[in-house]
Motif scaffolding. Structure first.
Motif, PDB file in Angstrom:
ATOM      1  N   THR A  58       0.635  -1.573   0.266  1.00 29.81           N
ATOM      2  CA  THR A  58      -0.222  -0.050  -0.067  1.00 29.81           C
ATOM      3  C   THR A  58       0.836   1.257   0.134  1.00 29.81           C
ATOM      4  OG1 THR A  58      -1.448  -1.310   0.931  1.00 29.81           O
ATOM      5  CG2 THR A  58      -1.769   1.541   1.261  1.00 29.81           C
ATOM      6  N   ASP A  59       1.431   1.443   0.745  1.00 28.42           N
ATOM      7  CA  ASP A  59       2.976   2.131   0.994  1.00 28.42           C
ATOM      8  C   ASP A  59       3.685   2.665  -0.307  1.00 28.42           C
ATOM      9  OD1 ASP A  59       2.706   3.021   3.849  1.00 28.42           O
ATOM     10  OD2 ASP A  59       4.782   2.239   4.419  1.00 28.42           O
ATOM     11  N   LEU A  60       3.856   1.368  -1.418  1.00 25.45           N
ATOM     12  CA  LEU A  60       4.492   1.959  -2.183  1.00 25.45           C
ATOM     13  C   LEU A  60       3.598   2.399  -3.504  1.00 25.45           C
ATOM     14  CD1 LEU A  60       6.744  -1.857  -2.822  1.00 25.45           C
ATOM     15  CD2 LEU A  60       7.726   0.567  -2.583  1.00 25.45           C
ATOM     16  N   VAL A 109       7.875  11.772   3.916  1.00 31.14           N
ATOM     17  CA  VAL A 109       9.282  10.359   4.256  1.00 31.14           C
ATOM     18  C   VAL A 109       8.392   8.686   4.165  1.00 31.14           C
ATOM     19  CG1 VAL A 109      10.876   8.577   2.301  1.00 31.14           C
ATOM     20  CG2 VAL A 109       9.960  11.885   2.322  1.00 31.14           C
ATOM     21  N   PRO A 110       7.579   8.003   3.840  1.00 30.08           N
ATOM     22  CA  PRO A 110       7.765   6.894   5.596  1.00 30.08           C
ATOM     23  C   PRO A 110       8.588   5.448   4.729  1.00 30.08           C
ATOM     24  CG  PRO A 110       6.358   6.652   2.813  1.00 30.08           C
ATOM     25  CD  PRO A 110       7.272   7.449   3.087  1.00 30.08           C
ATOM     26  N   THR A 111       8.825   5.267   6.019  1.00 32.25           N
ATOM     27  CA  THR A 111      10.304   4.483   5.882  1.00 32.25           C
ATOM     28  C   THR A 111       9.457   2.736   5.991  1.00 32.25           C
ATOM     29  OG1 THR A 111       9.671   3.367   8.330  1.00 32.25           O
ATOM     30  CG2 THR A 111      11.533   5.209   7.522  1.00 32.25           C
ATOM     31  N   ASP A 112       9.815   1.618   5.190  1.00 30.98           N
ATOM     32  CA  ASP A 112       8.870   0.470   5.330  1.00 30.98           C
ATOM     33  C   ASP A 112       8.793  -0.334   6.826  1.00 30.98           C
ATOM     34  OD1 ASP A 112      10.768  -1.675   6.137  1.00 30.98           O
ATOM     35  OD2 ASP A 112      11.232  -1.895   3.783  1.00 30.98           O
ATOM     36  N   PRO A 113       7.322  -0.485   6.853  1.00 28.70           N
ATOM     37  CA  PRO A 113       6.965  -1.177   8.025  1.00 28.70           C
ATOM     38  C   PRO A 113       8.064  -2.818   8.986  1.00 28.70           C
ATOM     39  CG  PRO A 113       5.702  -2.468   6.556  1.00 28.70           C
ATOM     40  CD  PRO A 113       6.508  -1.905   5.616  1.00 28.70           C
ATOM     41  N   TRP A 114       9.472  -2.893   8.177  1.00 26.94           N
ATOM     42  CA  TRP A 114      10.077  -3.119   9.308  1.00 26.94           C
ATOM     43  C   TRP A 114      11.325  -2.995   8.891  1.00 26.94           C
ATOM     44  CZ3 TRP A 114       8.492  -5.385   4.493  1.00 26.94           C
ATOM     45  CH2 TRP A 114       7.517  -6.617   4.192  1.00 26.94           C
ATOM     46  N   GLY A 115      10.770  -0.807   9.487  1.00 19.97           N
ATOM     47  CA  GLY A 115      11.985   0.014  10.204  1.00 19.97           C
ATOM     48  C   GLY A 115      12.804   0.419   8.933  1.00 19.97           C
ATOM     49  N   LYS A 116      12.876  -0.228   7.620  1.00 17.52           N
ATOM     50  CA  LYS A 116      13.837   0.572   6.496  1.00 17.52           C
ATOM     51  C   LYS A 116      13.170   0.995   5.385  1.00 17.52           C
ATOM     52  CE  LYS A 116      16.355  -4.223   7.729  1.00 17.52           C
ATOM     53  NZ  LYS A 116      15.018  -4.426   8.218  1.00 17.52           N
TER      54      LYS A 116
END
Length: 154
Positions: A58-60, A109-116
């Protein structure tokens, strides 16, 4: 003979007795809640990794939409150097955008759900840009939950 005011007092007394829940009613409600919890909780708790993959996808898509809007306003995508930060604030490095809106394309700027951080490259290997997350393991490649997630450019 009962007067009208006595009738109202009697009715109020009866209504106050009915206003609360009985112990049996409370037990029935709690039993229903327990049954629903037993059916739903295992399905929700047992899938946190799959939920993270869904959030990343969804973020992508959200980032890709913001990139398309940026391109429509400014004629091209942000450079790799400008990165995704160009969507959260006006870039100061060249090429500076022609028509950056008052409100940024993304609030942050979002980070992925794993924090990267999500990986952004422009020009991309397979199109105008590459936008991806390396998944749970944070490394290129992988299978299942460790598989790379990307948004294809059109």
């Amino acid at each position: 003979m009962i007067t009208l005011s006595q009738r109202h007092k009697l009715r109020r007394r009866l209504d106050t007795r009915r206003a609360g829940l009985t112990l049996v009613e409370m037990i029935v409600v709690l039993a229903i809640i327990a049954v629903v919890a037993v059916l739903i909780v295992p399905n929700v708790i047992g899938r946190p990794d799959e939920a993270r993959v869904t959030v990343a996808k969804t973020d992508l898509k959200t980032i890709a939409t913001a990139l398309r809007m940026y391109r429509l306003d400014n004629g091209d995508y942000p450079t790799t150097q400008q990165g995704l930060a160009a969507l959260a604030g006006r870039p100061t490095s060249p090429p500076e955008p022609r028509a950056y809106p008052a409100e940024p394309y993304l609030t942050e700027v979002p980070t992925d759900p794993w924090g990267k951080a999500y990986i952004y490259r422009s020009p991309g290997l397979n199109g105008p840009y590459d936008l991806l997350s390396y998944g749970k393991d944070g490394e290129e490649g992988g299978e299942a939950l460790d598989a790379d997630l990307n948004e294809r450019t059109r």
